[in-house]
Write a protein that holds these residues in place. Structure first.
Motif, PDB file in Angstrom:
ATOM      1  N   PHE A   1       0.798  -1.308  -0.029  1.00 45.04           N
ATOM      2  CA  PHE A   1      -0.145   0.071  -0.079  1.00 45.04           C
ATOM      3  C   PHE A   1       0.908   1.258  -0.039  1.00 45.04           C
ATOM      4  CE2 PHE A   1      -2.645   3.241   2.399  1.00 45.04           C
ATOM      5  CZ  PHE A   1      -3.656   3.422   1.330  1.00 45.04           C
ATOM      6  N   VAL A   2       1.943   1.065   0.883  1.00 42.33           N
ATOM      7  CA  VAL A   2       3.015   2.225   0.891  1.00 42.33           C
ATOM      8  C   VAL A   2       3.498   2.756  -0.461  1.00 42.33           C
ATOM      9  CG1 VAL A   2       5.279   3.101   1.797  1.00 42.33           C
ATOM     10  CG2 VAL A   2       3.396   1.972   3.283  1.00 42.33           C
ATOM     11  N   ALA A   3       3.792   1.487  -1.276  1.00 38.79           N
ATOM     12  CA  ALA A   3       4.555   1.795  -2.675  1.00 38.79           C
ATOM     13  C   ALA A   3       3.422   2.291  -3.534  1.00 38.79           C
ATOM     14  CB  ALA A   3       4.920   0.471  -3.310  1.00 38.79           C
ATOM     15  N   GLN A   4       2.271   1.683  -3.492  1.00 42.29           N
ATOM     16  CA  GLN A   4       1.010   2.551  -4.336  1.00 42.29           C
ATOM     17  C   GLN A   4       0.933   3.861  -3.953  1.00 42.29           C
ATOM     18  OE1 GLN A   4      -2.089  -0.145  -3.408  1.00 42.29           O
ATOM     19  NE2 GLN A   4      -1.494  -1.874  -4.483  1.00 42.29           N
ATOM     20  N   ILE A   5       0.862   4.478  -2.822  1.00 42.23           N
ATOM     21  CA  ILE A   5       0.472   5.502  -2.411  1.00 42.23           C
ATOM     22  C   ILE A   5       1.722   6.663  -2.939  1.00 42.23           C
ATOM     23  CG2 ILE A   5       0.484   7.353  -0.440  1.00 42.23           C
ATOM     24  CD1 ILE A   5      -2.171   5.931  -0.914  1.00 42.23           C
ATOM     25  N   LEU A   6       3.016   6.315  -2.741  1.00 33.85           N
ATOM     26  CA  LEU A   6       4.152   6.749  -3.022  1.00 33.85           C
ATOM     27  C   LEU A   6       4.038   7.002  -4.377  1.00 33.85           C
ATOM     28  CD1 LEU A   6       7.004   5.258  -0.806  1.00 33.85           C
ATOM     29  CD2 LEU A   6       5.980   7.534  -0.529  1.00 33.85           C
TER      30      LEU A   6
ATOM     31  N   PHE B   1       1.434   7.194  -6.422  1.00 36.47           N
ATOM     32  CA  PHE B   1       0.319   8.288  -6.635  1.00 36.47           C
ATOM     33  C   PHE B   1       0.748   9.515  -6.643  1.00 36.47           C
ATOM     34  CE2 PHE B   1      -3.785  10.241  -5.334  1.00 36.47           C
ATOM     35  CZ  PHE B   1      -4.177  10.161  -6.351  1.00 36.47           C
ATOM     36  N   VAL B   2       1.341   9.682  -5.484  1.00 39.16           N
ATOM     37  CA  VAL B   2       1.866  10.998  -5.000  1.00 39.16           C
ATOM     38  C   VAL B   2       2.852  11.632  -6.239  1.00 39.16           C
ATOM     39  CG1 VAL B   2       3.190  12.548  -3.038  1.00 39.16           C
ATOM     40  CG2 VAL B   2       1.085  10.836  -2.625  1.00 39.16           C
ATOM     41  N   LEU B   3       3.794  10.626  -6.269  1.00 42.67           N
ATOM     42  CA  LEU B   3       4.852  11.124  -7.415  1.00 42.67           C
ATOM     43  C   LEU B   3       4.232  11.711  -8.528  1.00 42.67           C
ATOM     44  CD1 LEU B   3       7.899  11.207  -8.392  1.00 42.67           C
ATOM     45  CD2 LEU B   3       7.485   8.736  -8.942  1.00 42.67           C
ATOM     46  N   PHE B   4       3.180  10.744  -9.131  1.00 46.47           N
ATOM     47  CA  PHE B   4       2.525  11.271 -10.467  1.00 46.47           C
ATOM     48  C   PHE B   4       1.607  12.640 -10.192  1.00 46.47           C
ATOM     49  CE2 PHE B   4       4.518   7.573 -12.390  1.00 46.47           C
ATOM     50  CZ  PHE B   4       4.502   7.926 -13.731  1.00 46.47           C
ATOM     51  N   ILE B   5       1.190  12.716  -9.341  1.00 48.72           N
ATOM     52  CA  ILE B   5       0.493  13.864  -9.110  1.00 48.72           C
ATOM     53  C   ILE B   5       1.361  15.124  -9.038  1.00 48.72           C
ATOM     54  CG2 ILE B   5      -0.991  15.318  -7.407  1.00 48.72           C
ATOM     55  CD1 ILE B   5      -2.495  13.110  -6.488  1.00 48.72           C
ATOM     56  N   ALA B   6       2.385  14.801  -8.397  1.00 48.22           N
ATOM     57  CA  ALA B   6       3.386  15.861  -8.317  1.00 48.22           C
ATOM     58  C   ALA B   6       4.174  16.404  -9.782  1.00 48.22           C
ATOM     59  CB  ALA B   6       4.781  15.572  -7.642  1.00 48.22           C
ATOM     60  N   LEU B   7       4.424  14.907 -10.596  1.00 44.64           N
ATOM     61  CA  LEU B   7       4.892  15.350 -11.864  1.00 44.64           C
ATOM     62  C   LEU B   7       3.668  16.062 -12.886  1.00 44.64           C
ATOM     63  CD1 LEU B   7       6.790  11.737 -12.446  1.00 44.64           C
ATOM     64  CD2 LEU B   7       7.715  13.999 -12.463  1.00 44.64           C
ATOM     65  N   LEU B   8       2.566  15.465 -12.691  1.00 48.67           N
ATOM     66  CA  LEU B   8       1.405  16.246 -13.334  1.00 48.67           C
ATOM     67  C   LEU B   8       1.310  17.930 -13.139  1.00 48.67           C
ATOM     68  CD1 LEU B   8      -1.246  13.499 -13.097  1.00 48.67           C
ATOM     69  CD2 LEU B   8      -0.286  14.211 -15.361  1.00 48.67           C
ATOM     70  N   VAL B   9       1.488  18.267 -11.616  1.00 46.67           N
ATOM     71  CA  VAL B   9       1.547  19.536 -11.420  1.00 46.67           C
ATOM     72  C   VAL B   9       2.648  20.281 -12.201  1.00 46.67           C
ATOM     73  CG1 VAL B   9       1.868  21.028  -9.562  1.00 46.67           C
ATOM     74  CG2 VAL B   9       0.428  19.270  -9.067  1.00 46.67           C
ATOM     75  N   VAL B  10       3.831  19.690 -11.937  1.00 45.13           N
ATOM     76  CA  VAL B  10       5.198  20.356 -12.877  1.00 45.13           C
ATOM     77  C   VAL B  10       4.922  20.321 -14.136  1.00 45.13           C
ATOM     78  CG1 VAL B  10       7.390  19.606 -13.435  1.00 45.13           C
ATOM     79  CG2 VAL B  10       6.826  19.607 -11.056  1.00 45.13           C
TER      80      VAL B  10
ATOM     81  N   LEU C   1      -8.664  13.569 -11.766  1.00 46.00           N
ATOM     82  CA  LEU C   1      -7.822  14.257 -11.568  1.00 46.00           C
ATOM     83  C   LEU C   1      -7.355  15.492 -12.262  1.00 46.00           C
ATOM     84  CD1 LEU C   1      -5.384  14.386  -9.522  1.00 46.00           C
ATOM     85  CD2 LEU C   1      -4.158  12.803 -10.937  1.00 46.00           C
ATOM     86  N   SER C   2      -7.551  15.539 -13.490  1.00 47.67           N
ATOM     87  CA  SER C   2      -7.599  16.607 -14.551  1.00 47.67           C
ATOM     88  C   SER C   2      -8.447  17.754 -14.452  1.00 47.67           C
ATOM     89  CB  SER C   2      -7.940  15.923 -16.056  1.00 47.67           C
ATOM     90  OG  SER C   2      -7.025  15.119 -16.423  1.00 47.67           O
ATOM     91  N   LEU C   3      -9.671  17.397 -13.747  1.00 52.04           N
ATOM     92  CA  LEU C   3     -10.571  18.343 -13.405  1.00 52.04           C
ATOM     93  C   LEU C   3     -10.078  19.204 -12.247  1.00 52.04           C
ATOM     94  CD1 LEU C   3     -13.995  16.710 -13.711  1.00 52.04           C
ATOM     95  CD2 LEU C   3     -13.147  18.483 -15.193  1.00 52.04           C
ATOM     96  N   ILE C   4      -9.425  18.385 -11.299  1.00 56.77           N
ATOM     97  CA  ILE C   4      -8.882  19.139  -9.918  1.00 56.77           C
ATOM     98  C   ILE C   4      -7.936  19.937 -10.342  1.00 56.77           C
ATOM     99  CG2 ILE C   4      -7.706  18.416  -7.558  1.00 56.77           C
ATOM    100  CD1 ILE C   4      -9.740  16.038  -7.584  1.00 56.77           C
ATOM    101  N   LEU C   5      -6.757  19.404 -11.038  1.00 58.46           N
ATOM    102  CA  LEU C   5      -5.648  20.288 -11.295  1.00 58.46           C
ATOM    103  C   LEU C   5      -5.725  21.232 -12.430  1.00 58.46           C
ATOM    104  CD1 LEU C   5      -2.949  17.322 -11.899  1.00 58.46           C
ATOM    105  CD2 LEU C   5      -3.246  18.862  -9.979  1.00 58.46           C
ATOM    106  N   ALA C   6      -6.841  21.167 -13.260  1.00 59.62           N
ATOM    107  CA  ALA C   6      -7.286  22.264 -14.021  1.00 59.62           C
ATOM    108  C   ALA C   6      -7.868  23.326 -13.274  1.00 59.62           C
ATOM    109  CB  ALA C   6      -8.172  21.851 -15.024  1.00 59.62           C
ATOM    110  N   ALA C   7      -8.675  23.107 -12.330  1.00 58.31           N
ATOM    111  CA  ALA C   7      -9.158  24.006 -11.569  1.00 58.31           C
ATOM    112  C   ALA C   7      -8.118  24.797 -10.355  1.00 58.31           C
ATOM    113  CB  ALA C   7     -10.344  23.561 -10.445  1.00 58.31           C
ATOM    114  N   ILE C   8      -7.391  24.029 -10.029  1.00 59.16           N
ATOM    115  CA  ILE C   8      -6.157  24.530  -9.151  1.00 59.16           C
ATOM    116  C   ILE C   8      -5.286  25.365 -10.075  1.00 59.16           C
ATOM    117  CG2 ILE C   8      -4.082  24.054  -7.690  1.00 59.16           C
ATOM    118  CD1 ILE C   8      -5.862  21.400  -6.583  1.00 59.16           C
TER     119      ILE C   8
END
Length: 189
Positions: free
Chosen positions: A41-46, A48-57, A166-173
């Motif tokens: 579960f830890v690997a899955q969360i890490l 997921f967080v990594l890809f959110i960060a990469l999408l933001v960048v 996720l695209s909707l959320i990131l676009a709004a932010i």
């Protein structure tokens, strides 16, 4: 090049780069421990967080390259293109992985998942009969992991839906309106 075409071009370029990162990361994790991503579960969360960060960048970089401002619709379009590439690439990668690179992976992953689930239920103090009943209700895990048409289609659909949200959320932010300047008002005669 107009702004819409530039956004599409940049989203395609960045989507392909993120897809390459995803495949490299997946292969690296697979060669370290083929079932890690299915049981940790830890690997899955890490990841997921990594890809959110990469999408933001990626989103911030695209916004900068088009002048620093974009509407919600323009941001959503960019993230949706990147998401479509990621979902398609991940689906194709999993088919290649499970059909050609490691055809035994569905069986190995199913065994590892069932073992981890049993251990977790035992920690919670469930009786052996309750565990067997819960495992029977969960169904055959190997069938769920096999790269069949139904599983491939379902995996792609779920990935696209999650990336869409996720695209909707990131676009709004990450949307940013162009500031109003004196030059933007029409001149009076």
């Amino acid at each position: 090049m107009d702004k819409s075409a530039l956004i599409t071009k940049l989203a395609l370029k960045n989507g392909l780069m993120l897809a390459a990162v995803s495949i490299i990361l997946s292969l690296t994790l697979h060669f370290i421990d083929p079932v890690l991503i299915y049981t940790s579960f830890v690997a899955q969360i890490l990841i997921f967080v990594l890809f959110i960060a990469l999408l933001v960048v990626v989103g911030i970089n695209i916004r900068k390259e088009i002048g620093g401002f974009w509407t919600f619709g323009e941001a959503f379009k960019a993230f949706l293109i990147v998401s479509l590439i990621l979902a398609l690439t991940a689906t194709l990668y999993n088919v290649v992985l499970m059909k050609f690179i490691d055809p035994d992976l569905p069986a190995k992953a199913a065994d590892a998942i069932e073992t981890a689930q049993r251990a977790m239920m035992e920690k919670f103090g469930m009786a052996s009969e309750q565990i067997d009943e819960a495992m029977a209700k969960a169904g055959n895990m190997q069938e769920k992991l096999e790269p069949t048409f139904k599983n491939i289609f379902t995996s792609f659909g779920v990935s696209l839906a999650l990336y869409g949200v996720l695209s909707l959320i990131l676009a709004a932010i990450l949307k940013r309106k162009s500031p109003v300047t004196l030059n933007s008002f029409p001149k009076e005669d």
